[in-house]
Design a protein around this motif. Structure first.
Motif, PDB file in Angstrom:
ATOM      1  N   GLU A  66      47.842  52.995  53.564  1.00 58.20           N
ATOM      2  CA  GLU A  66      48.842  53.413  54.552  1.00 58.20           C
ATOM      3  C   GLU A  66      50.178  52.702  54.307  1.00 58.20           C
ATOM      4  O   GLU A  66      51.250  53.305  54.442  1.00 58.20           O
ATOM      5  CB  GLU A  66      48.357  53.123  55.967  1.00 58.20           C
ATOM      6  N   TYR A  67      50.101  51.431  53.914  1.00 60.61           N
ATOM      7  CA  TYR A  67      51.344  50.698  53.635  1.00 60.61           C
ATOM      8  C   TYR A  67      52.006  51.186  52.350  1.00 60.61           C
ATOM      9  O   TYR A  67      53.246  51.261  52.269  1.00 60.61           O
ATOM     10  CB  TYR A  67      51.086  49.194  53.581  1.00 60.61           C
ATOM     11  N   VAL A  68      51.208  51.512  51.352  1.00 67.98           N
ATOM     12  CA  VAL A  68      51.770  52.070  50.121  1.00 67.98           C
ATOM     13  C   VAL A  68      52.519  53.362  50.437  1.00 67.98           C
ATOM     14  O   VAL A  68      53.654  53.580  49.976  1.00 67.98           O
ATOM     15  CB  VAL A  68      50.666  52.325  49.076  1.00 67.98           C
ATOM     16  N   GLU A  69      51.907  54.220  51.233  1.00 66.56           N
ATOM     17  CA  GLU A  69      52.547  55.484  51.620  1.00 66.56           C
ATOM     18  C   GLU A  69      53.836  55.217  52.405  1.00 66.56           C
ATOM     19  O   GLU A  69      54.868  55.861  52.174  1.00 66.56           O
ATOM     20  CB  GLU A  69      51.583  56.317  52.459  1.00 66.56           C
ATOM     21  N   PHE A  70      53.773  54.271  53.327  1.00 64.81           N
ATOM     22  CA  PHE A  70      54.932  53.939  54.167  1.00 64.81           C
ATOM     23  C   PHE A  70      56.085  53.398  53.329  1.00 64.81           C
ATOM     24  O   PHE A  70      57.231  53.865  53.435  1.00 64.81           O
ATOM     25  CB  PHE A  70      54.502  52.916  55.219  1.00 64.81           C
ATOM     26  N   PHE A  71      55.811  52.419  52.470  1.00 62.78           N
ATOM     27  CA  PHE A  71      56.868  51.823  51.651  1.00 62.78           C
ATOM     28  C   PHE A  71      57.449  52.834  50.663  1.00 62.78           C
ATOM     29  O   PHE A  71      58.667  52.860  50.433  1.00 62.78           O
ATOM     30  CB  PHE A  71      56.337  50.603  50.900  1.00 62.78           C
ATOM     31  N   ASN A  72      56.598  53.672  50.088  1.00 66.84           N
ATOM     32  CA  ASN A  72      57.098  54.688  49.152  1.00 66.84           C
ATOM     33  C   ASN A  72      57.994  55.700  49.865  1.00 66.84           C
ATOM     34  O   ASN A  72      58.987  56.174  49.292  1.00 66.84           O
ATOM     35  CB  ASN A  72      55.928  55.414  48.484  1.00 66.84           C
ATOM     36  N   LYS A  73      57.671  56.009  51.117  1.00 63.97           N
ATOM     37  CA  LYS A  73      58.510  56.939  51.889  1.00 63.97           C
ATOM     38  C   LYS A  73      59.884  56.325  52.137  1.00 63.97           C
ATOM     39  O   LYS A  73      60.916  57.010  52.011  1.00 63.97           O
ATOM     40  CB  LYS A  73      57.824  57.265  53.213  1.00 63.97           C
TER      41      LYS A  73
END
Length: 283
Positions: A66-73
């Motif tokens: 979820e954090y990977v997705e958030f930071f990439n966004k």
């Protein structure tokens, strides 16, 4: 571009939008259903469910994915570097998930705030001030904010022990004694953990200005940029009394910001919890 991010426990409410601060919502499980803090569940939902079934929510941190997705966004929206400020690692696994996600994404600096609610929000706002001003790298902002972590004054006065007792953070005997004697405890964030400070006797409305005086007297070298009044559904008159007391004894504060606490504080402390929070610089 350097972007400052955080999680929903920073309790910045309207400032998330007006200051353009992305946040990742914590997960809330209530009565067998899963929600995202501040997105598809509100504090009113928590109070309503508790009145109906005496059920309290459980909060959970996001995982690495979820954090990977958030930071990439956030990076996809133009950020070259990210400074992410997390709720205390003593209170949530959010920091661990953010660190793991940051390592995978790269260019993300994660800070353990050792605080919660707008104690986190104070560091987020200060970092945002630095990012807007320019001239500093993400690493430099992270270093300056990390140095401020020990100087965040975060405390709250709790009106009822019911939620603390039901949530397993207070024994039945202590809750009973506090209720009978009308004790209003002050909860303080110290080294990332919640401890009990001064206790006030009587109604919250009669003691709330005493709490303000006690805090500002003890932590008497504020950064006067801003102070937060953060609460869980307190009466407007109570909030106004706190605001006026701050103006009376510490008129140097440039901003007095009122925010409503999110689901994390609400689920542990219940209604009529109120705190004043600011950075207290020893110099």
């Amino acid at each position: 571009m350097i972007k400052i991010t955080t999680d929903s426990t920073a309790d910045l409410e309207h400032l998330f939008k007006t200051e353009n601060i992305p946040y990742i919502p914590l997960l809330v499980e209530l009565d067998g259903k899963n929600y995202r803090d501040g997105v598809d569940i509100s504090c009113e939902d928590i109070f309503k469910k508790y009145e109906e079934k005496k059920v309290l929510p459980k909060t959970a941190a996001n995982g690495t994915a979820e954090y990977v997705e958030f930071f990439n966004k956030v990076k996809g929206a133009g950020a070259e570097e990210i400074v992410h400020i997390s709720i205390s690692t003593e209170l949530s696994a959010s920091y661990a998930g953010a660190r793991a996600g940051a390592e995978e994404v790269g260019g993300v600096y994660v800070i353990d705030s050792k605080s919660l609610s707008s104690g986190v929000g104070l560091l987020v706002m200060k970092a945002n001030d630095m990012a807007k001003a320019g001239g500093l790298s993400g690493k430099q902002i992270a270093e300056k904010i990390t140095a401020l972590v020990p100087h965040v004054q975060a405390s709250f006065v709790v009106d009822t022990m019911e939620f603390l007792h039901k949530g397993g953070r207070c024994s039945g005997l202590k809750a009973f004694i506090a209720t009978v004697l009308k004790i209003k405890p002050m909860l303080i964030l110290k080294e990332g953990k919640i401890i009990v400070g001064q206790k006030f006797m009587g109604n919250l409305s009669k003691n709330i200005t005493k709490y303000v005086e006690a805090v500002i007297k003890q932590y008497d070298t504020p950064d006067y940029t801003r102070i937060f009044i953060t609460h869980t559904q307190c009466e407007p008159e109570t909030v106004d009394a706190v605001r006026e007391k701050i103006r009376e004894i510490a008129p140097q504060f440039k901003e007095i910001i009122e925010t409503r606490a999110g689901c994390t504080i609400t689920s542990h402390c219940g209604k009529n919890t109120l705190g004043i929070l600011y950075i207290n610089r020893p110099e």
